[in-house]
Design a protein around this motif. Structure first.
Motif, PDB file in Angstrom:
ATOM      1  N   THR A   5     -14.863 -76.942  24.108  1.00 21.32           N
ATOM      2  CA  THR A   5     -14.665 -76.564  22.705  1.00 21.32           C
ATOM      3  C   THR A   5     -15.563 -76.910  22.251  1.00 21.32           C
ATOM      4  O   THR A   5     -16.228 -77.011  20.864  1.00 21.32           O
ATOM      5  N   GLN A   6     -14.493 -78.473  21.975  1.00 21.26           N
ATOM      6  CA  GLN A   6     -15.899 -79.552  21.487  1.00 21.26           C
ATOM      7  C   GLN A   6     -17.739 -79.665  22.021  1.00 21.26           C
ATOM      8  O   GLN A   6     -17.700 -80.059  20.874  1.00 21.26           O
ATOM      9  N   THR A   7     -17.472 -79.652  22.847  1.00 21.04           N
ATOM     10  CA  THR A   7     -19.066 -79.357  23.596  1.00 21.04           C
ATOM     11  C   THR A   7     -19.840 -77.947  23.217  1.00 21.04           C
ATOM     12  O   THR A   7     -20.730 -78.704  22.566  1.00 21.04           O
ATOM     13  N   ALA A   8     -19.106 -76.865  22.823  1.00 22.32           N
ATOM     14  CA  ALA A   8     -19.620 -75.697  22.484  1.00 22.32           C
ATOM     15  C   ALA A   8     -19.814 -76.161  21.196  1.00 22.32           C
ATOM     16  O   ALA A   8     -20.885 -75.568  20.661  1.00 22.32           O
ATOM     17  N   THR A   9     -19.481 -76.975  20.182  1.00 23.22           N
ATOM     18  CA  THR A   9     -19.250 -77.095  18.835  1.00 23.22           C
ATOM     19  C   THR A   9     -20.697 -77.562  19.073  1.00 23.22           C
ATOM     20  O   THR A   9     -21.189 -77.736  17.129  1.00 23.22           O
ATOM     21  N   LYS A  10     -20.611 -78.836  19.703  1.00 24.10           N
ATOM     22  CA  LYS A  10     -22.223 -79.511  19.233  1.00 24.10           C
ATOM     23  C   LYS A  10     -23.139 -79.524  19.543  1.00 24.10           C
ATOM     24  O   LYS A  10     -24.026 -79.313  19.132  1.00 24.10           O
ATOM     25  N   ASN A  11     -23.344 -77.498  19.917  1.00 23.92           N
ATOM     26  CA  ASN A  11     -24.441 -77.064  20.237  1.00 23.92           C
ATOM     27  C   ASN A  11     -24.844 -76.243  19.792  1.00 23.92           C
ATOM     28  O   ASN A  11     -23.877 -75.284  18.886  1.00 23.92           O
ATOM     29  N   ARG A  12     -26.224 -75.761  19.210  1.00 24.34           N
ATOM     30  CA  ARG A  12     -26.130 -74.525  18.456  1.00 24.34           C
ATOM     31  C   ARG A  12     -26.269 -73.410  19.609  1.00 24.34           C
ATOM     32  O   ARG A  12     -25.936 -73.077  20.600  1.00 24.34           O
ATOM     33  N   PRO A  13     -25.609 -72.134  18.636  1.00 29.02           N
ATOM     34  CA  PRO A  13     -25.138 -70.917  18.946  1.00 29.02           C
ATOM     35  C   PRO A  13     -26.217 -70.362  19.434  1.00 29.02           C
ATOM     36  O   PRO A  13     -27.320 -69.992  19.641  1.00 29.02           O
ATOM     37  N   ASN A  14     -25.427 -69.529  20.642  1.00 22.74           N
ATOM     38  CA  ASN A  14     -26.730 -68.708  21.184  1.00 22.74           C
ATOM     39  C   ASN A  14     -26.748 -67.338  20.168  1.00 22.74           C
ATOM     40  O   ASN A  14     -27.218 -66.584  21.083  1.00 22.74           O
ATOM     41  N   PHE A  15     -25.628 -66.915  19.782  1.00 23.79           N
ATOM     42  CA  PHE A  15     -25.533 -65.652  19.324  1.00 23.79           C
ATOM     43  C   PHE A  15     -24.946 -65.544  18.208  1.00 23.79           C
ATOM     44  O   PHE A  15     -23.826 -66.415  17.996  1.00 23.79           O
ATOM     45  N   ALA A  16     -25.595 -64.004  17.242  1.00 27.33           N
ATOM     46  CA  ALA A  16     -25.035 -63.679  15.298  1.00 27.33           C
ATOM     47  C   ALA A  16     -24.290 -63.501  15.677  1.00 27.33           C
ATOM     48  O   ALA A  16     -24.480 -62.113  16.174  1.00 27.33           O
ATOM     49  N   LEU A  17     -22.756 -63.692  15.292  1.00 27.41           N
ATOM     50  CA  LEU A  17     -21.551 -61.914  15.116  1.00 27.41           C
ATOM     51  C   LEU A  17     -21.764 -61.263  13.893  1.00 27.41           C
ATOM     52  O   LEU A  17     -21.808 -62.022  12.789  1.00 27.41           O
ATOM     53  N   LYS A  18     -22.066 -60.365  14.340  1.00 28.24           N
ATOM     54  CA  LYS A  18     -22.388 -59.433  12.711  1.00 28.24           C
ATOM     55  C   LYS A  18     -21.207 -57.826  12.739  1.00 28.24           C
ATOM     56  O   LYS A  18     -21.054 -57.093  13.922  1.00 28.24           O
ATOM     57  N   VAL A  19     -21.130 -57.229  11.551  1.00 23.21           N
ATOM     58  CA  VAL A  19     -20.430 -56.304  11.476  1.00 23.21           C
ATOM     59  C   VAL A  19     -21.252 -54.935  10.906  1.00 23.21           C
ATOM     60  O   VAL A  19     -22.273 -55.511   9.881  1.00 23.21           O
ATOM     61  N   ARG A  20     -21.344 -53.846  11.031  1.00 23.09           N
ATOM     62  CA  ARG A  20     -22.165 -53.126  10.678  1.00 23.09           C
ATOM     63  C   ARG A  20     -21.783 -52.341   9.291  1.00 23.09           C
ATOM     64  O   ARG A  20     -20.168 -51.685   9.301  1.00 23.09           O
ATOM     65  N   ASN A  21     -22.666 -52.313   8.147  1.00 23.64           N
ATOM     66  CA  ASN A  21     -21.452 -51.618   7.209  1.00 23.64           C
ATOM     67  C   ASN A  21     -23.084 -50.703   6.595  1.00 23.64           C
ATOM     68  O   ASN A  21     -23.703 -50.955   5.811  1.00 23.64           O
ATOM     69  N   ASP A  22     -22.242 -49.407   7.207  1.00 26.54           N
ATOM     70  CA  ASP A  22     -23.127 -48.046   6.009  1.00 26.54           C
ATOM     71  C   ASP A  22     -23.084 -47.797   4.401  1.00 26.54           C
ATOM     72  O   ASP A  22     -21.541 -47.204   4.566  1.00 26.54           O
ATOM     73  N   THR A  23     -23.775 -48.291   4.040  1.00 27.27           N
ATOM     74  CA  THR A  23     -23.363 -47.372   2.293  1.00 27.27           C
ATOM     75  C   THR A  23     -24.276 -46.437   1.890  1.00 27.27           C
ATOM     76  O   THR A  23     -26.105 -46.552   1.878  1.00 27.27           O
ATOM     77  N   GLY A  24     -24.330 -44.901   2.674  1.00 28.22           N
ATOM     78  CA  GLY A  24     -24.848 -43.729   1.610  1.00 28.22           C
ATOM     79  C   GLY A  24     -26.129 -43.590   2.996  1.00 28.22           C
ATOM     80  O   GLY A  24     -25.939 -43.752   4.531  1.00 28.22           O
ATOM     81  N   ASP A  25     -27.293 -43.983   3.118  1.00 26.34           N
ATOM     82  CA  ASP A  25     -28.298 -44.165   3.672  1.00 26.34           C
ATOM     83  C   ASP A  25     -28.792 -45.191   4.336  1.00 26.34           C
ATOM     84  O   ASP A  25     -29.847 -45.603   4.866  1.00 26.34           O
ATOM     85  N   ASN A  26     -28.173 -46.596   3.374  1.00 23.30           N
ATOM     86  CA  ASN A  26     -28.261 -47.809   3.907  1.00 23.30           C
ATOM     87  C   ASN A  26     -27.359 -48.392   5.003  1.00 23.30           C
ATOM     88  O   ASN A  26     -26.813 -48.161   4.951  1.00 23.30           O
TER      89      ASN A  26
END
Length: 68
Positions: A5-26
């Motif tokens: 975990t310490q090694t992983a936190t020193k490196n740049r991340p490989n993925f961005a975690l995102k949630v989808r938000n639907d608001t009408g047509d957007n």
């Protein structure tokens, strides 16, 4: 904190975690954290904030060349 975990936190991340938000047509994706791939094939995810994730999240690869 484990050594992996310490090694992983020193490196740049490989993925961005995102949630989808639907608001009408957007439709938009809001970032809620990042993730790193580990040597053993697993992933380490770090969420930001105190979200309640009821419908899952998406992993978007981070282009390391574009980030530099």
């Amino acid at each position: 904190m484990s050594k992996e975990t310490q090694t992983a936190t020193k490196n740049r991340p490989n993925f961005a975690l995102k949630v989808r938000n639907d608001t009408g047509d957007n439709v938009r994706f809001d970032q809620i954290g990042v993730a790193w791939t580990r040597d053993n094939g697993s992933m380490f995810c770090r969420l930001v904030g105190n979200q309640v994730i009821s419908s899952g999240f998406y992993l978007f690869p981070i282009n390391q060349e574009a980030a530099q």
